[in-house]
Design a protein around this motif. Structure first.
Motif, PDB file in Angstrom:
ATOM      1  N   LYS A   1      26.003  21.905 -21.312  1.00 28.42           N
ATOM      2  CA  LYS A   1      27.461  21.707 -21.307  1.00 28.42           C
ATOM      3  C   LYS A   1      28.001  21.562 -22.728  1.00 28.42           C
ATOM      4  CE  LYS A   1      27.684  19.368 -16.858  1.00 28.42           C
ATOM      5  NZ  LYS A   1      27.836  18.062 -16.210  1.00 28.42           N
ATOM      6  N   VAL A   2      27.348  20.738 -23.527  1.00 28.55           N
ATOM      7  CA  VAL A   2      27.792  20.530 -24.906  1.00 28.55           C
ATOM      8  C   VAL A   2      27.734  21.841 -25.679  1.00 28.55           C
ATOM      9  CG1 VAL A   2      27.151  19.452 -27.109  1.00 28.55           C
ATOM     10  CG2 VAL A   2      27.235  18.073 -25.030  1.00 28.55           C
ATOM     11  N   SER A   3      26.626  22.552 -25.556  1.00 29.99           N
ATOM     12  CA  SER A   3      26.461  23.789 -26.333  1.00 29.99           C
ATOM     13  C   SER A   3      27.523  24.827 -25.964  1.00 29.99           C
ATOM     14  CB  SER A   3      25.058  24.362 -26.151  1.00 29.99           C
ATOM     15  OG  SER A   3      24.869  24.874 -24.846  1.00 29.99           O
TER      16      SER A   3
ATOM     17  N   VAL B   1      13.704  23.250 -21.339  1.00 31.39           N
ATOM     18  CA  VAL B   1      14.984  23.748 -21.844  1.00 31.39           C
ATOM     19  C   VAL B   1      14.726  25.107 -22.492  1.00 31.39           C
ATOM     20  CG1 VAL B   1      16.899  23.312 -23.431  1.00 31.39           C
ATOM     21  CG2 VAL B   1      15.794  21.397 -22.256  1.00 31.39           C
ATOM     22  N   LYS B   2      15.504  26.078 -22.095  1.00 33.26           N
ATOM     23  CA  LYS B   2      15.390  27.434 -22.647  1.00 33.26           C
ATOM     24  C   LYS B   2      16.599  27.729 -23.520  1.00 33.26           C
ATOM     25  CE  LYS B   2      11.805  28.772 -20.136  1.00 33.26           C
ATOM     26  NZ  LYS B   2      10.559  29.174 -20.701  1.00 33.26           N
ATOM     27  N   GLU B   3      16.398  28.592 -24.511  1.00 32.44           N
ATOM     28  CA  GLU B   3      17.507  28.990 -25.376  1.00 32.44           C
ATOM     29  C   GLU B   3      18.563  29.752 -24.586  1.00 32.44           C
ATOM     30  OE1 GLU B   3      15.826  29.402 -29.899  1.00 32.44           O
ATOM     31  OE2 GLU B   3      16.342  31.223 -28.830  1.00 32.44           O
ATOM     32  N   THR B   4      19.793  29.552 -25.017  1.00 31.97           N
ATOM     33  CA  THR B   4      20.919  30.305 -24.469  1.00 31.97           C
ATOM     34  C   THR B   4      21.690  30.880 -25.650  1.00 31.97           C
ATOM     35  OG1 THR B   4      22.484  28.454 -24.520  1.00 31.97           O
ATOM     36  CG2 THR B   4      21.108  28.675 -22.531  1.00 31.97           C
ATOM     37  N   ARG B   5      22.830  31.472 -25.362  1.00 34.23           N
ATOM     38  CA  ARG B   5      23.683  32.033 -26.407  1.00 34.23           C
ATOM     39  C   ARG B   5      24.066  30.975 -27.444  1.00 34.23           C
ATOM     40  NH1 ARG B   5      28.725  31.484 -27.141  1.00 34.23           N
ATOM     41  NH2 ARG B   5      29.155  30.611 -25.101  1.00 34.23           N
TER      42      ARG B   5
ATOM     43  N   LYS C   1       7.938  28.106 -32.185  1.00 36.91           N
ATOM     44  CA  LYS C   1       8.947  27.898 -31.143  1.00 36.91           C
ATOM     45  C   LYS C   1       8.336  26.949 -30.114  1.00 36.91           C
ATOM     46  CE  LYS C   1      12.467  30.866 -31.702  1.00 36.91           C
ATOM     47  NZ  LYS C   1      13.846  30.590 -31.632  1.00 36.91           N
ATOM     48  N   PRO C   2       8.598  25.672 -30.257  1.00 40.97           N
ATOM     49  CA  PRO C   2       7.990  24.708 -29.343  1.00 40.97           C
ATOM     50  C   PRO C   2       8.643  24.757 -27.964  1.00 40.97           C
ATOM     51  CG  PRO C   2       9.551  23.623 -30.771  1.00 40.97           C
ATOM     52  CD  PRO C   2       9.476  25.053 -31.228  1.00 40.97           C
ATOM     53  N   SER C   3       7.955  24.202 -26.992  1.00 45.57           N
ATOM     54  CA  SER C   3       8.548  24.000 -25.673  1.00 45.57           C
ATOM     55  C   SER C   3       9.283  22.674 -25.702  1.00 45.57           C
ATOM     56  CB  SER C   3       7.467  23.945 -24.594  1.00 45.57           C
ATOM     57  OG  SER C   3       6.801  25.172 -24.512  1.00 45.57           O
TER      58      SER C   3
ATOM     59  N   ILE D   1      29.128  28.246 -33.831  1.00 45.61           N
ATOM     60  CA  ILE D   1      28.364  27.008 -34.012  1.00 45.61           C
ATOM     61  C   ILE D   1      27.370  26.894 -32.860  1.00 45.61           C
ATOM     62  CG2 ILE D   1      28.444  24.486 -34.175  1.00 45.61           C
ATOM     63  CD1 ILE D   1      29.816  25.788 -36.520  1.00 45.61           C
ATOM     64  N   TYR D   2      26.124  26.584 -33.205  1.00 39.11           N
ATOM     65  CA  TYR D   2      25.078  26.420 -32.200  1.00 39.11           C
ATOM     66  C   TYR D   2      24.592  24.985 -32.147  1.00 39.11           C
ATOM     67  CZ  TYR D   2      24.570  31.507 -32.550  1.00 39.11           C
ATOM     68  OH  TYR D   2      24.795  32.849 -32.556  1.00 39.11           O
ATOM     69  N   LEU D   3      24.199  24.550 -30.961  1.00 39.15           N
ATOM     70  CA  LEU D   3      23.480  23.295 -30.801  1.00 39.15           C
ATOM     71  C   LEU D   3      22.002  23.624 -30.983  1.00 39.15           C
ATOM     72  CD1 LEU D   3      23.683  20.278 -30.067  1.00 39.15           C
ATOM     73  CD2 LEU D   3      23.299  20.935 -27.691  1.00 39.15           C
ATOM     74  N   VAL D   4      21.320  22.887 -31.847  1.00 38.29           N
ATOM     75  CA  VAL D   4      19.924  23.160 -32.152  1.00 38.29           C
ATOM     76  C   VAL D   4      19.067  21.983 -31.690  1.00 38.29           C
ATOM     77  CG1 VAL D   4      18.257  23.639 -33.982  1.00 38.29           C
ATOM     78  CG2 VAL D   4      20.606  24.513 -34.171  1.00 38.29           C
ATOM     79  N   LEU D   5      18.077  22.281 -30.856  1.00 35.09           N
ATOM     80  CA  LEU D   5      17.143  21.258 -30.412  1.00 35.09           C
ATOM     81  C   LEU D   5      16.019  21.122 -31.427  1.00 35.09           C
ATOM     82  CD1 LEU D   5      16.716  21.939 -26.604  1.00 35.09           C
ATOM     83  CD2 LEU D   5      18.168  20.281 -27.742  1.00 35.09           C
ATOM     84  N   ILE D   6      15.812  19.906 -31.884  1.00 40.62           N
ATOM     85  CA  ILE D   6      14.730  19.622 -32.820  1.00 40.62           C
ATOM     86  C   ILE D   6      13.528  19.075 -32.059  1.00 40.62           C
ATOM     87  CG2 ILE D   6      14.025  18.239 -34.808  1.00 40.62           C
ATOM     88  CD1 ILE D   6      17.044  18.239 -35.599  1.00 40.62           C
TER      89      ILE D   6
END
Length: 145
Positions: free
Chosen positions: A60-62, A29-33, A45-47, A69-74
């Motif tokens: 889709k959710v993001s 998964v790569k960062e997007t806007r 910055k983990p993979s 508002i951003y969706l943040v992957l932990i």
């Protein structure tokens, strides 16, 4: 206005999830806007790898979040060893902070924040992610848990 989550999903609901192989590849998964990685622990910055359908749903959710508002992957895929290390570390920390608690009481507290390692579990199958939400400035939203 964002609705505040006030109760976590009960463990009994988590236990209803059936895990089965779907033969989807793990994808990075790569960062997007609107999808961010590494805001929780800014020192790295983990993979993040997850199954293809999980990645598609994250995007889709993001893209459907309110502006700002951003969706943040932990966390996404993690190995059984990583899960065991996280469990052991959290268990030791809780036990040290609460020396009067029994083994079972400590385990119950640890289960609230870390899944007990299991041979077949969502994270090391690539089918689960830990996420949160953040504002544009990187401040995390209070998710209530």
């Amino acid at each position: 206005m964002i609705n505040q989550i006030t109760k976590p999903l009960p463990r009994s609901e988590w236990d209803k999830v059936t895990i089965c192989e779907n033969y989807e590849p793990l994808v990075e998964v790569k960062e997007t806007r609107s999808l961010k990685i590494g805001l929780v622990n800014k020192s790295y910055k983990p993979s993040f790898y997850v199954r293809q359908t999980v990645a598609d749903n994250l995007f889709k959710v993001s893209e459907n979040l309110d502006k700002g508002i951003y969706l943040v992957l932990i966390e996404g895929h993690r190995t059984l060893k990583n899960q065991q290390d996280e469990w052991d570390s959290t268990f030791d920390q809780i036990q040290t902070q609460n020396p009067d608690l029994s083994f079972e009481e400590v385990e119950a507290i640890v289960r609230l924040v870390v899944a007990k390692p299991s041979l077949l579990a969502n994270h090391h199958c690539g089918g689960a992610v830990d996420v949160t939400l953040a504002y544009e400035d990187g401040t995390l939203l209070d998710m209530g848990t």
